[in-house]
Write an enzyme that holds these catalytic residues in place. Structure first.
Site: not given
Ligand code: S3P
Length: 435
Positions: A354, A173, A396, A323, A127, A175
């Site tokens: 995803r 983001s 998830r 998410d 990532r 994060q």
């Protein structure tokens, strides 16, 4: 480990899902940095958050377990902080599967007067970390990404004095914003972060809870360093991202009535509720007051329906419900019409890609999905069939497709389901009560 699910007629009852992952990471870091003793209740004892707690122990914080919940794990911790003077870790820090853990800890470590090293599992090692390295290097830190994949972990951080910056995030983001704000606590002066869209604001709320200066003006967040967070107890609300699996499960099975208790309802996180309502889901929300640690929460009751339909997720909703997109895509497949996700390229750099993993599993169950670089369209209305599905190691994806199995003909077998422990210890038991 395989987990199984199958067709069920409806879901009834009351469920309390585990504590919020984002808030638990931040509580561990701020409690660990604070002056004094913080008791954190309903901490999420998932692998991700326990890794962050262990990292804070490696940096000198003391962590005691005050309460264990049977069949689940430790939920109440007493953290004695290091008063902004972390000790150099003796070993590299293991962040496991957690992008949040690694990126937030990197912000703090960038400002510490020692070298440190962080590593993670195969998913985390692929990532992008350039997004935090850039602003932290602007603040004066030196960070090397030594992974096999360029710009990826393991990270080697040569920490030291950092200075305040004014930074515009290239992507929405939380994060990255939080990594900068955590480094800024050590810097002398005002640091400002501008976001392209609103992202989850748990760091800002916890800063205030720990008496760290923080001002928010629209999309701009500022903090003033140097700061000394003051220890302050808190209770973590249940994670709306975990509750979302059960919201979709109940909303898509006619006759269901399921109450999810004490769920975090922070407005930077609750777009999953508005999206589901637009899709025809019926839900009642009973907010609890007062808020805890500046976080609103309450009970959500979901009623099943046989008339779910698609919607388009709005561009400004994407960071808020990023998410929840895999489970919303499952809801889209179960409803009529098109469920449309665009402007969501960030999905490609989560625990898995995803867009690809959601689309692949939906197709394996018989749904019709179109993939785009930045999203997908799920053409609803197909009857889903049970299938043997991979989890791709993504918690998830695993939970989304076990829920999809409730509405499918035949059995669904989800392989490699251990990854669920990343965010939802106890999921297997909660699942079993409906089968
Ligand atoms: C998180 C922010 C989001 C989210 C992740 C948790 C956080 O990531 O997907 O699960 O706790 O700050 P980004 O900040 O990369 O969007």
């Amino acid at each position: 480990m395989n987990l199984h699910s199958h067709f069920i007629s409806s879901l009834q009852g009351v469920l309390t899902v585990p504590g919020d992952k984002s808030i638990s990471h931040r509580a561990a870091i701020l409690g660990g940095l604070a002056q004094g003793v913080t008791e954190v209740d309903n901490f999420l004892c998932s692998e991700d958050c326990l890794n962050t707690l262990r990292a804070m122990e490696q940096l000198g914080a003391t962590v005691e377990v005050l309460e264990e919940r049977e069949g689940y794990g430790p939920v109440r911790f007493r953290i004695t902080g290091v008063a902004m003077k972390p000790a150099a870790p003796e070993r590299p820090i293991d962040c496991g599967n957690s992008g949040t853990g690694m990126r937030l800890l990197a912000g703090m470590l960038a400002a510490c007067p020692f070298d440190s090293e962080m590593f993670g599992d195969a998913s985390l090692s692929s990532r992008p970390m350039g997004r935090i390295m850039q602003p932290l290097e602007q603040m004066g830190a030196r960070i090397e990404a030594r992974g096999a994949k360029p710009g990826c972990a393991p990270l080697f951080i040569r920490g030291g004095r950092v200075h305040p910056i004014s930074y515009t995030l290239p992507m929405a983001s939380a994060q990255v914003k939080s990594a900068i704000l955590l480094a800024a606590m050590f810097a002398d002066g005002v640091t400002t972060v501008r976001q392209p869209a609103i992202t989850r604001d748990h760091t800002e709320r916890l800063f205030r809870h720990f008496s760290v200066p923080c001002t928010v003006d629209g999309l701009t967040v500022s903090t003033q360093g140097p700061a000394l967070p003051a220890a302050h107890d808190l209770t973590v609300p249940a994670d709306i991202s975990s509750a979302a699996f059960w919201m979709v499960a109940a909303a898509s099975r006619p006759g269901s009535r399921l109450t999810l208790r004490q769920v975090g309802l922070n407005k930077t996180r609750n777009a999953v509720i508005s999206a589901l309502k637009r899709m025809g889901a019926r839900m009642d929300i009973a907010t609890t007051s007062p808020e805890d640690a500046g976080e609103p929460y309450g009970d959500i009751t979901v009623y099943g329906s046989d008339s779910l339909h698609g919607t388009s997720l709005l561009p400004e909703e994407i960071p808020n419900l990023i998410d929840e997109i895999p489970i919303l895509a499952v809801a889209g497949a179960l409803g009529q019409g098109d469920f449309i996700v665009r402007n969501a390229r960030e999905l490609r750099v989560k625990e898995t890609d995803r867009i690809a993993t959601t689309a692949a599993n939906l197709r394996l169950m018989g749904a019709d999905v179109e993939e785009f670089d930045d999203g997908m369209v799920v053409h609803g209305g197909a009857t889903l069939k049970g299938a043997e599905l991979p989890s791709y190691g993504d918690h998830r994806i695993a939970m989304s497709f076990l829920v999809a199995g409730f509405s499918a003909q035949g059995d669904t077998v989800l392989a490699d389901a251990e990854c669920i422990n990343t965010s939802y210890p106890g999921f297997e038991r909660d699942l079993a009560q409906f089968l």
